[in-house]
Design an enzyme around this catalytic site. Sequence first.
Site, mmCIF file in Angstrom:
data_model
loop_
_atom_site.group_PDB
_atom_site.id
_atom_site.type_symbol
_atom_site.label_atom_id
_atom_site.label_comp_id
_atom_site.label_asym_id
_atom_site.label_seq_id
_atom_site.Cartn_x
_atom_site.Cartn_y
_atom_site.Cartn_z
ATOM 1 C CG ASP A 140 -2.041 -0.738 1.131
ATOM 2 O OD1 ASP A 140 -2.558 -1.317 -0.141
ATOM 3 O OD2 ASP A 140 -2.845 -1.171 2.153
ATOM 4 C CE LYS A 197 -7.328 0.301 -2.243
ATOM 5 N NZ LYS A 197 -8.560 -0.352 -2.007
ATOM 6 C CG MET A 210 -8.245 6.984 6.244
ATOM 7 S SD MET A 210 -8.879 5.785 5.203
ATOM 8 C CE MET A 210 -9.576 4.448 6.582
#
Length: 282
Positions: free
Chosen positions: A57, A79, A193
């Site tokens: 990642d 991502k 996030m």
Amino acid sequence: MTRKDPSHAAFPRRTSIKAGGSIGGEVWLVGAGPGDPDLITRQAERLIRAADVVFYDALVGPGVLALIPDAVERVCVGKRAGVHSKPQGGINDLLLAAALAGRRVVRLKGGDASMFGRSAEELAHLQAHGVRVHVAPGVTTASAAAARAGVSLTLRGVARRVQFVTAHARAGEALDMDWAALADPSATLAVYMGRAAAPELKRRLMAEGMAGDTPVLVAVNVSLADEKLLFTRLDLLPLTVGALAEDAPTLMLIGQAVGRQAAVAETPVGADVAAAGSARPW
């Protein structure tokens, strides 16, 4: 009966597709920790060094990637918010193709593989095709951020539990969460996030009764060289995160336990305490 840790025999031999259609490859979903290679587990390092290919990642730290031997193939499937190099279905297919070819596969994820890492989707996809899959846990960012800032996620008489949520929603979708439960003053709320959702977090939590002066720790790039740890309060949260880089991975710890520990350390609201966790161990 003691259950044997499957990592003790991780990738014991190179295999290929066997007669009769059974799968010879194997996949490990591995948590890489928050970024500092000192925070990766011994199990994870063994798996990385024994792999044929590592799919990693964007949030895997450069120091962790440096542990991958030169002979091991690396494939970035990272991502990040607003920039997706591979859709999840494509990642699932890449993992499956490598396993079907008999390769020893590591799927390397930032933090803990099972914490908002979509590992369940990858595991289900691989198992549905007969692939052997294992999971190696990692240090999740909330734990690392609390440790580096010198705060506690729980505190006797103040915070009895921790709630882990993600504030990332698909484009056009509202954050569908139990706001009343998240505003519990006896819990610590860890928001992954959460940068873009900071204004809504402030508004919805305060609407459910959470005080505006509730302590918040904003943590960016935890354990890396450009780490930032900022103490603020709920009503100032949008202003605090607004000064951060837009693509910076941001975690928020919200609750009285954060403030109690910060007070002990005499850390003022709004202070940048990035140096608190910067010391190398001996």
